[in-house]
Design a protein around this motif. Structure first.
Motif, short mmCIF file in Angstrom:
data_model
loop_
_atom_site.label_atom_id
_atom_site.label_comp_id
_atom_site.label_asym_id
_atom_site.label_seq_id
_atom_site.Cartn_x
_atom_site.Cartn_y
_atom_site.Cartn_z
N GLY A 103 0.82 -1.20 0.00
CA GLY A 103 0.00 0.00 0.00
C GLY A 103 0.86 1.25 0.00
N VAL A 104 0.33 2.32 -0.59
CA VAL A 104 1.00 3.62 -0.62
C VAL A 104 0.17 4.58 0.23
CG1 VAL A 104 1.73 5.55 -2.08
CG2 VAL A 104 1.97 3.19 -2.90
N ILE A 105 0.85 5.37 1.04
CA ILE A 105 0.18 6.31 1.94
C ILE A 105 0.54 7.73 1.54
CG2 ILE A 105 -0.08 7.06 4.34
CD1 ILE A 105 0.71 4.22 5.17
N VAL A 106 -0.47 8.58 1.40
CA VAL A 106 -0.25 10.00 1.10
C VAL A 106 -1.10 10.83 2.04
CG1 VAL A 106 0.26 9.54 -1.34
CG2 VAL A 106 -2.09 10.09 -0.64
N ALA A 107 -0.70 12.07 2.21
CA ALA A 107 -1.47 12.99 3.05
C ALA A 107 -2.61 13.61 2.23
CB ALA A 107 -0.57 14.08 3.61
N LYS A 108 -3.60 14.09 2.94
CA LYS A 108 -4.73 14.73 2.28
C LYS A 108 -4.31 16.03 1.61
CE LYS A 108 -9.49 16.23 3.20
NZ LYS A 108 -10.53 16.38 4.24
N ASP A 109 -3.35 16.73 2.22
CA ASP A 109 -2.85 17.98 1.64
C ASP A 109 -1.47 17.77 1.04
OD1 ASP A 109 -1.62 17.54 4.10
OD2 ASP A 109 -1.24 19.68 4.41
#
Length: 270
Positions: free
Chosen positions: A139-145
């Motif tokens: 899985g790849v995790i990114v921030a909302k902003d």
């Protein structure tokens, strides 16, 4: 939660997103995602792309022959290679889905996650997803902003990885990293000033690799949330690599340590 999309090109069917290029369209079909509509360039392209056209038609897609200049206008400079598919827009996975999956981990091998902090360029984002898929990232995790959207360009560059690798969007990246640590995941960040080399890190256990934006690197709170910092050895005159290139090198060091039995990426399909 769906990411706001960029404005679609002229002629795109309402509510759908254009997917450009042979590899990206083939990846859609191979993963069982049938486009609603398929545009194929008039002329010789129809014969060259006959296998894709037939596969899309068999799945129920409406196939239309269109002049090249119309595809050019729609692609806005992207290399469409004579074919454009229209499919439902991608959406980020919810943060709650990440914690559910990790708390009830379904695989024998420990999780391998990629965290992108401040990567806003869609070409870099797509290339990182492609490397993540190839390395078997779960899985790849990114921030909302301060993060790139999951748009048509990302799908084109990722060559199908945007459909196969789950991309989780979290509200606060530093808090998410703290929760990962509480679940037993070791957080390794990349920074040019780090003393240890990436080849000295241990990626054999539950791992989250954090890559920062080009130039700025990781944000301060992200850096402070890391268990360790590593760097790539740079022997030439340039001081850093493109983030997608560096991501690939670091991920495949993890693959090397984990051995050839490293699992493939988890499909986005239910």
């Amino acid at each position: 939660m769906k990411q706001k999309r960029t404005r679609r090109g002229p002629g795109a069917p309402g509510g759908l997103e254009a997917v450009f290029g042979v590899h990206a369209v083939r990846a859609l079909l191979e993963r069982g995602i049938t486009p609603t509509e398929l545009w194929v360039q008039e002329g010789e392209a129809g014969a060259r792309l006959a296998d894709l056209v037939e596969a899309a038609r068999a799945g129920g897609a409406r196939v239309q022959a269109r002049p090249r200049d119309e595809l050019d206008r729609l692609a806005r400079g992207a290399a469409h290679q004579g074919i454009v598919a229209f499919a439902a827009p991608l959406a980020f996975e919810a943060e709650s889905a990440l914690w559910f999956r990790l708390e009830a981990w379904p695989h024998d091998a420990p999780p391998l996650l990629l965290v992108l902090d401040g990567v806003t360029d869609v070409h870099n984002f797509g290339a990182c997803l492609r490397s993540a898929d190839a390395a078997g990232v779960h899985g790849v995790i990114v921030a909302k902003d301060k993060a790139a959207p999951l748009n048509a360009t990302v799908r084109k560059v990722a060559c199908g990885a945007a459909e196969s690798v789950p991309v989780y969007q979290v509200t606060n990246l530093a808090r998410a990293l703290a929760k990962l640590k509480a679940l037993g995941v070791w957080i390794t960040g990349t920074a040019g000033e780090a003393e240890a080399l990436v080849f000295e890190a241990d990626f054999s256990g539950p791992t989250a690799l954090v890559m920062g934006a080009e130039g700025k690197g990781m944000r301060r709170l992200t850096r402070e949330a890391c268990d360790q910092l590593v760097k790539l050895p740079m022997a030439g005159s340039v001081s850093s690599l493109n983030v997608s290139v560096a991501t690939g090198i670091c991920l495949f060091e993890a693959v090397r340590q984990r051995g050839p039995a490293s699992p493939g990426a988890v499909s986005r399909k239910p």
